[in-house]
Design an enzyme around this catalytic site. Structure first.
Site, PDB file in Angstrom:
ATOM      1  N   CYS A  15       0.860  -1.183   0.000  1.00 24.63           N
ATOM      2  CA  CYS A  15       0.000   0.000   0.000  1.00 24.63           C
ATOM      3  C   CYS A  15       0.898   1.234   0.000  1.00 24.63           C
ATOM      4  O   CYS A  15       2.124   1.138   0.126  1.00 24.63           O
ATOM      5  CB  CYS A  15      -0.903   0.001   1.226  1.00 24.63           C
ATOM      6  SG  CYS A  15       0.007   0.079   2.798  1.00 24.63           S
ATOM      7  N   GLU A 129       0.827  -0.524  16.269  1.00 29.64           N
ATOM      8  CA  GLU A 129      -0.024   0.627  15.955  1.00 29.64           C
ATOM      9  C   GLU A 129      -0.910   1.004  17.134  1.00 29.64           C
ATOM     10  O   GLU A 129      -1.085   2.191  17.443  1.00 29.64           O
ATOM     11  CB  GLU A 129      -0.893   0.342  14.731  1.00 29.64           C
ATOM     12  CG  GLU A 129      -1.747   1.538  14.339  1.00 29.64           C
ATOM     13  CD  GLU A 129      -2.740   1.246  13.232  1.00 29.64           C
ATOM     14  OE1 GLU A 129      -3.781   1.931  13.193  1.00 29.64           O
ATOM     15  OE2 GLU A 129      -2.497   0.340  12.412  1.00 29.64           O
ATOM     16  N   THR A 168      -6.006   0.704  12.005  1.00 30.59           N
ATOM     17  CA  THR A 168      -6.299   0.848  10.574  1.00 30.59           C
ATOM     18  C   THR A 168      -6.321  -0.467   9.807  1.00 30.59           C
ATOM     19  O   THR A 168      -6.731  -0.490   8.648  1.00 30.59           O
ATOM     20  CB  THR A 168      -5.270   1.776   9.902  1.00 30.59           C
ATOM     21  OG1 THR A 168      -3.969   1.195  10.027  1.00 30.59           O
ATOM     22  CG2 THR A 168      -5.287   3.163  10.522  1.00 30.59           C
ATOM     23  N   CYS A 198      -8.151   1.695   6.907  1.00 30.51           N
ATOM     24  CA  CYS A 198      -7.614   2.392   5.738  1.00 30.51           C
ATOM     25  C   CYS A 198      -8.132   1.805   4.429  1.00 30.51           C
ATOM     26  O   CYS A 198      -8.625   0.676   4.374  1.00 30.51           O
ATOM     27  CB  CYS A 198      -6.089   2.401   5.775  1.00 30.51           C
ATOM     28  SG  CYS A 198      -5.314   0.922   5.117  1.00 30.51           S
TER      29      CYS A 198
END
EC number: 1.17.7.4
Length: 322
Positions: A15, A129, A168, A198
């Site tokens: 990504c 995260e 995300t 995301c």
């Protein structure tokens, strides 16, 4: 031709956030030389990390391992305020490879905290995260929810001053269930202005759902510690077919493909295409001769590098478009 087919998911693999994070480490090595210290694995993929290590990256968890004045890169997962403060105090040259979509969540946390909202984090305990996002506030100020069952156990200060954010890289479907439970228990809870999961996570999960409808088995290329890769395998398996996650082609087992005419292959957002190609070569060698690309969302997002690492002609885009 024997009719045995491999269908490749689209989109798959890197990504924009992963691409940017890897480029930051590589550019820092080019500009300042080895070693470049990286706080946590820059992305959760063994091949990528090993490749960067060979180029001179040193992956650490504790900033005490970093010598004074060294170059330090934060991983794509983001870091806590405490890590940022320690890095500033010790005078490191810092490059922040946090995915901009994770940074968006950090900014949302700061905005909500300034409005005196208690914040619930939907995510997996211990994931880098989640630690980085919850670390935007003092310890104990955010509440972590991993499952629908956790929602019933929550004890909040004021249900009318409550909000949530999420990791995300979660399962889109499971997160929807948790959000529904939060809204049912706390009708006045604030929802994010825009979904935190995301675009890349959503697109890859949508693609693997379509793949699972067409195939007898799905192979996900990704490392065991990759959250989004694990979710892809789970999404495929939830459709009632065999689904396996492999770090590389050496993990494939020929018996998996016996009696299977259509094989689906995808890759997590941190898995490079070279690993996909090796997996394809192995499966083709076992008799699945035809390879075709599946349809799916087109991705055109590019995240700009820090200005200190940009080369001539590389400019900051006005907007990141999907």
């Amino acid at each position: 031709m024997n009719g045995k087919t491999i269908i490749l998911a689209n989109p798959r693999g890197f990504c924009a956030g992963v691409d940017r994070a890897i480029s930051i480490v590589e550019r820092a090595l080019e500009e300042f030389g080895a070693p470049v210290y990286v706080r946590h694995e820059v992305v959760h993929n063994k091949f990528v990390v090993d490749n960067l290590r060979e180029k001179g990256a040193v992956f650490i968890e504790d900033l005490a391992e970093v010598p004074p004045g060294a170059t330090l890169v934060y991983s794509a997962h983001g870091v806590s305020k405490a890590v940022q403060q320690e890095a500033a105090e010790r005078g490191f040259r810092v490059f922040d490879a946090t995915c901009p979509l994770v940074t968006k969540v950090h900014k949302e946390v700061a905005r909500l905290d300034a409005q005196d909202c208690e914040i619930i984090m939907i995510g997996h305990k211990g994931h880098a995260e989640v630690e980085g996002t919850m670390g935007q506030l003092a310890p104990g100020k955010m509440l972590l929810v991993e499952t629908v069952g956790d929602v019933a156990k929550l004890e909040v200060r004021n249900p009318d001053k409550l909000a949530y954010v999420s990791q995300t890289t979660l399962s889109v479907d499971e997160t929807k269930d948790i959000i529904a439970a939060l809204n049912a228990r706390f009708p006045n809870i604030r929802n994010p202005h825009k979904e935190d999961i995301c675009y890349a996570t959503t697109n890859r999960q949508t693609a693997v759902k379509e793949l699972a409808e067409q195939c007898d088995i799905v192979i996900v290329v990704g490392s065991p510690n990759s959250s989004n890769s694990n979710r892809l395998r789970e999404v495929a398996a939830s459709r009632g077919i065999d689904a396996y996650m492999v770090d590389n082609a050496s993990y494939l087992q020929r018996t998996w493909f016996e009696g299977k005419s259509k094989v689906g292959v995808t890759a997590g957002a941190s898995a490079p295409e070279v690993l996909v190609r090796e997996v394809l070569a192995t499966i083709r060698g076992w008799g699945h001769e035809t390879v075709r690309e599946g349809g799916g969302a087109e991705e055109s997002i590019v995240f700009v590098l820090p200005k200190e690492l940009r080369r001539e002609g590389e400019t900051k885009p006005d907007l990141c478009k999907r």
